[in-house]
Design a protein around this motif. Structure first.
Motif, short mmCIF file in Angstrom:
data_model
loop_
_atom_site.label_atom_id
_atom_site.label_comp_id
_atom_site.label_asym_id
_atom_site.label_seq_id
_atom_site.Cartn_x
_atom_site.Cartn_y
_atom_site.Cartn_z
N SER A 1 -2.79 4.39 -3.17
CA SER A 1 -3.92 5.02 -2.51
C SER A 1 -3.98 6.53 -2.71
O SER A 1 -4.86 7.19 -2.18
CB SER A 1 -3.91 4.69 -1.01
OG SER A 1 -2.71 5.12 -0.40
N SER A 2 -3.03 7.07 -3.47
CA SER A 2 -3.03 8.51 -3.77
C SER A 2 -2.25 8.71 -5.06
O SER A 2 -1.80 7.75 -5.69
CB SER A 2 -2.41 9.30 -2.62
OG SER A 2 -1.11 8.84 -2.33
N ALA A 3 -2.08 9.96 -5.45
CA ALA A 3 -1.47 10.27 -6.75
C ALA A 3 0.05 10.15 -6.71
O ALA A 3 0.78 11.12 -6.89
CB ALA A 3 -1.88 11.67 -7.19
N CYS A 4 0.52 8.93 -6.50
CA CYS A 4 1.96 8.66 -6.49
C CYS A 4 2.34 7.89 -7.74
O CYS A 4 1.48 7.45 -8.51
CB CYS A 4 2.35 7.87 -5.24
SG CYS A 4 1.51 6.28 -5.07
N THR A 5 3.64 7.73 -7.95
CA THR A 5 4.17 6.93 -9.06
C THR A 5 4.95 5.76 -8.47
O THR A 5 5.85 5.96 -7.66
CB THR A 5 5.10 7.77 -9.95
OG1 THR A 5 4.35 8.83 -10.54
CG2 THR A 5 5.71 6.91 -11.05
N VAL A 6 4.60 4.55 -8.87
CA VAL A 6 5.29 3.35 -8.40
C VAL A 6 5.89 2.64 -9.60
O VAL A 6 5.18 2.31 -10.56
CB VAL A 6 4.34 2.42 -7.63
CG1 VAL A 6 5.05 1.11 -7.28
CG2 VAL A 6 3.84 3.09 -6.36
N THR B 1 0.84 -1.19 0.00
CA THR B 1 0.00 0.00 0.00
C THR B 1 0.88 1.24 0.00
O THR B 1 1.70 1.42 0.90
CB THR B 1 -0.92 0.02 1.22
OG1 THR B 1 -1.73 -1.16 1.25
CG2 THR B 1 -1.84 1.24 1.20
N PHE B 2 0.70 2.09 -1.02
CA PHE B 2 1.51 3.30 -1.16
C PHE B 2 0.64 4.54 -0.98
O PHE B 2 -0.49 4.60 -1.46
CB PHE B 2 2.19 3.33 -2.53
CG PHE B 2 3.25 2.28 -2.71
CD1 PHE B 2 4.56 2.53 -2.37
CD2 PHE B 2 2.91 1.03 -3.21
CE1 PHE B 2 5.54 1.56 -2.53
CE2 PHE B 2 3.87 0.05 -3.38
CZ PHE B 2 5.20 0.32 -3.04
N GLY B 3 1.21 5.54 -0.28
CA GLY B 3 0.53 6.81 -0.10
C GLY B 3 1.41 7.96 -0.55
O GLY B 3 2.53 7.77 -1.02
N GLY B 4 0.91 9.17 -0.40
CA GLY B 4 1.70 10.34 -0.76
C GLY B 4 1.67 10.62 -2.25
O GLY B 4 0.90 10.02 -3.01
N THR B 5 2.52 11.54 -2.67
CA THR B 5 2.55 11.97 -4.07
C THR B 5 3.94 11.83 -4.68
O THR B 5 4.22 12.42 -5.72
CB THR B 5 2.09 13.43 -4.18
OG1 THR B 5 2.93 14.26 -3.36
CG2 THR B 5 0.64 13.59 -3.74
N GLY B 6 4.80 11.05 -4.05
CA GLY B 6 6.17 10.90 -4.54
C GLY B 6 6.30 9.84 -5.60
O GLY B 6 5.32 9.21 -6.05
N SER B 7 7.55 9.61 -6.04
CA SER B 7 7.89 8.56 -6.99
C SER B 7 8.68 7.49 -6.26
O SER B 7 9.73 7.78 -5.68
CB SER B 7 8.71 9.13 -8.15
OG SER B 7 7.95 10.05 -8.90
N TYR B 8 8.18 6.26 -6.27
CA TYR B 8 8.73 5.18 -5.47
C TYR B 8 9.08 3.97 -6.33
O TYR B 8 8.52 3.77 -7.40
CB TYR B 8 7.72 4.74 -4.40
CG TYR B 8 7.02 5.86 -3.69
CD1 TYR B 8 7.74 6.92 -3.14
CD2 TYR B 8 5.63 5.87 -3.55
CE1 TYR B 8 7.10 7.96 -2.46
CE2 TYR B 8 4.98 6.89 -2.89
CZ TYR B 8 5.71 7.94 -2.35
OH TYR B 8 5.07 8.96 -1.70
N THR B 9 10.00 3.14 -5.83
CA THR B 9 10.38 1.89 -6.50
C THR B 9 10.00 0.71 -5.62
O THR B 9 10.29 0.71 -4.41
CB THR B 9 11.89 1.88 -6.79
OG1 THR B 9 12.23 2.99 -7.61
CG2 THR B 9 12.28 0.59 -7.51
N LEU B 10 9.38 -0.29 -6.22
CA LEU B 10 8.96 -1.50 -5.52
C LEU B 10 9.83 -2.66 -5.99
O LEU B 10 9.69 -3.13 -7.12
CB LEU B 10 7.48 -1.78 -5.80
CG LEU B 10 6.89 -3.10 -5.29
CD1 LEU B 10 7.08 -3.26 -3.79
CD2 LEU B 10 5.42 -3.21 -5.67
N THR B 11 10.75 -3.10 -5.12
CA THR B 11 11.69 -4.18 -5.44
C THR B 11 11.46 -5.31 -4.45
O THR B 11 11.79 -5.18 -3.27
CB THR B 11 13.14 -3.70 -5.37
OG1 THR B 11 13.30 -2.55 -6.20
CG2 THR B 11 14.10 -4.79 -5.83
N LEU C 1 -6.08 2.48 -8.24
CA LEU C 1 -5.24 3.30 -9.11
C LEU C 1 -5.95 4.64 -9.34
O LEU C 1 -6.51 4.89 -10.39
CB LEU C 1 -5.00 2.58 -10.43
CG LEU C 1 -3.95 3.16 -11.37
CD1 LEU C 1 -2.54 2.93 -10.82
CD2 LEU C 1 -4.08 2.54 -12.76
N PRO C 2 -5.93 5.52 -8.33
CA PRO C 2 -6.72 6.76 -8.41
C PRO C 2 -6.16 7.75 -9.42
O PRO C 2 -5.05 7.59 -9.94
CB PRO C 2 -6.64 7.31 -6.99
CG PRO C 2 -5.35 6.79 -6.47
CD PRO C 2 -5.20 5.42 -7.07
#
Length: 332
Positions: A116-121, A94-104, A136-137
C-alpha cells in the motif's frame, strides 16, 4: 519499539483492547496496543481465533506456536511476516511504510497481497493467494527471491507503477487482466516462468514496453494476444487443441526461445492483428515443419520437415533470416 505478546485467547485485536496483550511471553495482560513500530508475537500453544478490527497495525508479526486463526480485517504490517504452518490466515497480506520486509508463510495461504506504499517485500517462502496481487504503487518493489507465487490474477490499477522482480521463479495466475501490467516494471532471470492457466478465455499480455519478461506458458484454450514491445525468455503452451497467438501491430517482441508447437489435427495459429504481412525473424533459414500450414499471405517461409517449428497454421507472416544467435523475433 516494543514487543507485544498475545495472551488473550480467542478475542479481538483492535485499537483499544489492552486485555489481550502482554509485554512478555505468557505474561500479565494490560500492555498497550501495538503500534506500527511494535513487534507482535503469537507464541502460545492451543487453538484460538483472532478477530482483527480496522486500524490494527504492527511492525514484525511472528506466529510460532499453536493454531491461530486470523479473520475479519487484515492488519497493516510495517515489518516482516513469519508464520508457522498451522496458522490459518483468512486475511489479506497488507504492507505499509517504506521499509524492506520479508514475507514468510511456510505454506499458509492468504487472500490478496497489497503493497500500500513504497515498500519492498521479498518472499521468504513460496506464497499462495486465493485472491489476487492487487496493489503495487510507485516506488514499491516485490521480489519473489526464487520462490513460487500462485494467485488468481494481477489486478493492478492504471496508477500502479511499482516493480516486480521474478528472479527465476514460477509465477502462476489463473487469468490476467489485460491492462494490469502495462505500467509495472518487470524483470526476470533465466528459468523464470509466468504460467497462465485460464481454462477458457482470451488473455492479453500487455506489459510495460522494454520489460525483460519470464517465459510465457499457457495451458488453457482461447486466443492469446501479445501486446507492447518486450523481451521474453520463451513462449510455450501445453494446451491440446486449436489455439491462436496474435501479435499486435507496431510492437517488437523478442523471444530468446520459441517453443510453440501444436499437435496433429490441432494446429496453433500464429498471426498478426493486421492483414498486411508482419515480420518473423530468426537466425538462419526460415522454415516450418511439413505438418504446418501456409494459410496465406506469407512470404519467405519454407514448409519442410525437420524444423522443430511444427504443427502451426501461419498467416500474415514474412519470414526473414538474421545473423547468428539464439533469439527469435516477432516484429510488428
Amino acid at each position: 519499539m516494543a514487543n507485544r505478546y498475545w495472551v488473550g485467547g480467542s478475542a479481538t485485536w483492535n485499537t483499544t483492547n489492552t486485555s489481550v496483550w502482554s509485554a512478555s511471553s505468557g505474561g500479565t495482560i494490560g500492555a498497550s496496543v501495538p503500534t506500527s513500530s511494535d513487534n507482535v508475537f503469537f507464541d502460545q500453544s492451543g487453538s484460538r481465533v483472532v478477530n482483527v478490527s480496522p486500524g490494527a497495525v504492527c511492525a514484525n508479526i511472528t506466529v510460532s506456536a499453536g493454531t491461530h486463526t486470523f479473520q475479519s480485517t487484515a492488519p497493516t504490517i510495517y515489518g516482516n511476516v513469519n508464520l508457522i504452518s498451522s496458522t490459518i490466515w483468512n486475511l489479506n497480506f497488507t504492507f505499509g511504510g517504506t521499509g524492506s520486509y520479508t514475507l514468510t508463510t511456510n505454506g499458509v495461504s492468504g487472500k490478496n497481497l497489497l503493497l500500500s506504499s513504497a515498500c519492498t517485500v521479498t518472499l521468504g517462502s513460496a506464497l499462495t493467494l486465493t485472491g489476487a496481487f492487487t496493489y503495487l504503487p510507485s516506488g514499491s518493489i516485490f521480489n519473489t527471491n526464487g520462490y513460487s507465487l500462485s494467485c488468481g490474477n494481477f489486478q493492478f490499477a492504471s496508477g500502479d507503477s511499482g516493480t516486480i522482480n521474478f528472479g527465476s521463479s514460477l509465477v502462476t495466475v489463473v487469468t490476467l487482466t489485460s491492462t494490469a501490467l502495462q505500467n509495472v516494471t518487470m524483470t526476470s532471470s533465466p528459468g523464470a516462468v509466468l504460467s497462465i492457466t485460464t481454462p477458457i478465455g482470451n488473455p492479453v499480455i500487455k506489459p510495460k514496453s522494454g520489460n525483460y519478461m519470464p517465459a510465457l506458458r499457457f495451458s488453457g484454450s482461447g486466443l492469446v494476444t501479445i501486446d507492447n514491445s518486450c523481451t521474453y525468455q520463451d513462449i510455450s503452451s501445453s494446451y491440446v487443441g486449436a489455439k491462436v497467438f496474435k501479435f499486435t501491430a507496431g510492437t517488437t517482441n523478442t523471444f530468446i526461445g520459441f517453443s510453440l508447437r501444436g499437435t496433429a489435427g490441432q494446429l496453433y495459429t500464429i498471426t498478426s492483428t493486421t492483414t498486411s504481412a508482419a515480420s518473423l525473424k530468426k537466425a538462419g533459414t526460415w522454415y516450418m515443419g511439413a505438418n504446418s500450414i501456409n494459410s496465406g499471405n506469407n512470404t519467405n517461409l519454407t514448409f519442410s520437415n525437420g524444423s522443430g517449428i511444427d504443427y502451426l497454421d501461419v498467416s500474415y507472416i514474412t519470414g526473414v533470416s538474421v545473423g547468428s544467435g539464439s533469439s527469435w523475433f516477432f516484429l510488428r
